[in-house]
Scaffold this active site. Structure first.
Site, short mmCIF file in Angstrom:
data_model
loop_
_atom_site.label_atom_id
_atom_site.label_comp_id
_atom_site.label_asym_id
_atom_site.label_seq_id
_atom_site.Cartn_x
_atom_site.Cartn_y
_atom_site.Cartn_z
N CYS A 79 0.83 -1.20 0.00
CA CYS A 79 0.00 0.00 0.00
C CYS A 79 0.87 1.26 0.00
O CYS A 79 1.59 1.52 -0.96
CB CYS A 79 -0.99 -0.03 1.15
N HIS A 182 -3.87 -4.63 -0.47
CA HIS A 182 -3.50 -5.26 0.80
C HIS A 182 -3.64 -6.78 0.68
O HIS A 182 -4.73 -7.32 0.85
CB HIS A 182 -4.42 -4.77 1.92
N GLU A 184 -2.73 -8.94 2.78
CA GLU A 184 -3.08 -9.49 4.10
C GLU A 184 -4.57 -9.36 4.39
O GLU A 184 -5.07 -9.97 5.34
CB GLU A 184 -2.25 -8.80 5.19
#
Length: 202
Positions: A79, A182, A184
């Site tokens: 990011c 992202h 994750e």
């Protein structure tokens, strides 16, 4: 050991959680000197460009990350961590890390799209990347108002749609890789990407 750079501008918990799910050993690094025992660094980031660069500069992380990358050691930006790799940003006045040529600009105005861009979008591969499987078009989760404009198109490994435009979603050059989205927070597809990165740095 994966070193997660803690400079006060990253959502470290979710990144660490994802690495734990993949059974990867990770440690938060608050000081650049701690990086010496790591095989790879992960640079997360949430927030604005200038405050992030100011924190990296004042803590010594800017110099450490430049030396790390110059030595071709694995570095993954996420990011804001992607945007910091470029030379500058329209969001502020600070110079970026300049590990990749280009500039960060606001997302182009789109009548049918909201800004910040928040939500899921499919990736389209542009150049080979250790993060992406060639035969897949994974959907990833984005939260951003700015996107990189790469001077060297060969560093753009994936794009994503934003209205009528395709914006940079992932970049890479050698051991340096980064995602605007992202991983994750991107479920199965994001974990698969992180697993490919971990496998590539062994």
């Amino acid at each position: 050991m994966i070193g997660v750079v803690d400079y006060g501008m990253g959502n470290l918990h979710s990144v660490e959680k994802a690495l734990q799910r993949l059974q990867a050993s990770a440690i938060r690094l608050s000081e650049p000197s701690q990086a010496k025992d790591c095989r790879a660094l992960l640079l997360p980031g949430v927030g604005a460009f200038d405050p992030a660069m100011q924190k990296l500069n004042s803590s010594g992380w800017s110099q450490q990350l430049k030396q790390w990358s110059a030595a071709q050691r694995p570095l993954l930006g996420i990011c804001l961590g992607l945007q910091l790799l470029f030379e500058s940003s329209a969001e502020g006045q600070e110079q970026g890390l300049a590990l990749l040529p280009g500039r960060v600009e606001p997302l182009p105005p789109q009548a049918q799209e909201r800004c910040p861009h928040m939500g899921w979008a499919p990736l389209t591969a542009q150049h080979p990347s250790p993060l992406l499987a060639a035969d897949e078009q994974p959907w990833m989760y984005f939260v951003h108002s700015f996107a990189a404009i790469a001077t060297d198109p060969d560093t753009v490994t994936a794009t994503a749609p934003y209205g009528d435009h395709a914006v940079v979603a992932a970049v890479g050059r050698g051991a340096l890789q980064a995602t605007q989205f992202h991983p994750e927070k991107s479920g199965r597809c994001g974990l698969a990407l992180l697993q490919r990165w971990l496998s590539s740095i062994q």
